[in-house]
Design an enzyme around this catalytic site. Sequence first.
Site, short mmCIF file in Angstrom:
data_model
loop_
_atom_site.label_atom_id
_atom_site.label_comp_id
_atom_site.label_asym_id
_atom_site.label_seq_id
_atom_site.Cartn_x
_atom_site.Cartn_y
_atom_site.Cartn_z
N ASP A 162 0.69 -1.35 0.15
CA ASP A 162 0.00 0.04 0.10
C ASP A 162 0.83 1.19 0.11
OD1 ASP A 162 -2.24 -1.52 -0.02
OD2 ASP A 162 -2.45 -1.66 2.25
N ALA A 163 2.20 1.04 -0.45
CA ALA A 163 2.96 2.60 -0.53
C ALA A 163 3.33 2.83 -1.93
CB ALA A 163 4.11 2.09 0.25
#
Length: 280
Positions: free
Chosen positions: A224-225
């Site tokens: 999620d980065a």
Amino acid sequence: MTLGCPDRTGIVAAISGFIAEIGGWITEAAYHSDPQSGWFFTRQAVRADSVDLDVDDLRRRFGEVAAQIGPDTEWTLTDTGVEKSVVLLVSRDSHCLIDLLGRAERGEFPATIRAVVGNHPDLEDLTTRFGVPFHHVPFPADGKPAAFAALQKLVDGYTPDAIVLARFMQILPADLCQEWAGRAINIHHSFLPSFVGARPYHQAFDRGVKLIGATCHYVTADLDAGPIIEQDVSRINHDYSTADMVRQGRDIETLVLSRGVRWHLEDRVLVHGRKTVVFA
């Protein structure tokens, strides 16, 4: 045509001069100079019928211009007459799938959804109602490497321009993130970088937030980065249960994902490091 390079004087002149030289009719032009990174970004849309060159010749000639601009120049030249393709990856949640299939059926995307792949069979009937093939690839807890290998073979067979994780709920392994870099797009049901990982609405409820959101981003090996394409939020209050947040969040997710996918397909997203420039 998109381009990114270390900023300096003369870049716009070199690009516009080339387009004028070949008789190109510019219909849209966008520019951004980032003072922090020192990079320049642009996206140009040119009428194809104004240029008496085929795409290969145009790429070759513009490649010479890009090389003159500088050795670190990154650029693409896309023929919008060549239809793009999309593969959707899903699990059990249907809201993002329904939204994307509906938009594609209405002709709102510059691409065709070639297939939907699910790690559960739940959404097969829904998918095939739209005339889109559905493939079921099970993901048993003790057989995920084989499942991801089967998934990759299946998806790569469609040579998609975008692989959209429409609430797929599986973490792609690092090698697959690398293989699909710049094409794999995820929707995360929180306003990143807050509440990464699983059950973000429950995390948000426990923190008593007053805004919930969703984030469309490119998939990388860092959970999620990846570079963020689009985000949006919606206000809530102390009366909201977790179920209320999930319900309202679904509306945000569908809008954010559809915008992000469209901008990607229209070559409006330029990635530089961990960030993006979006000429929406």
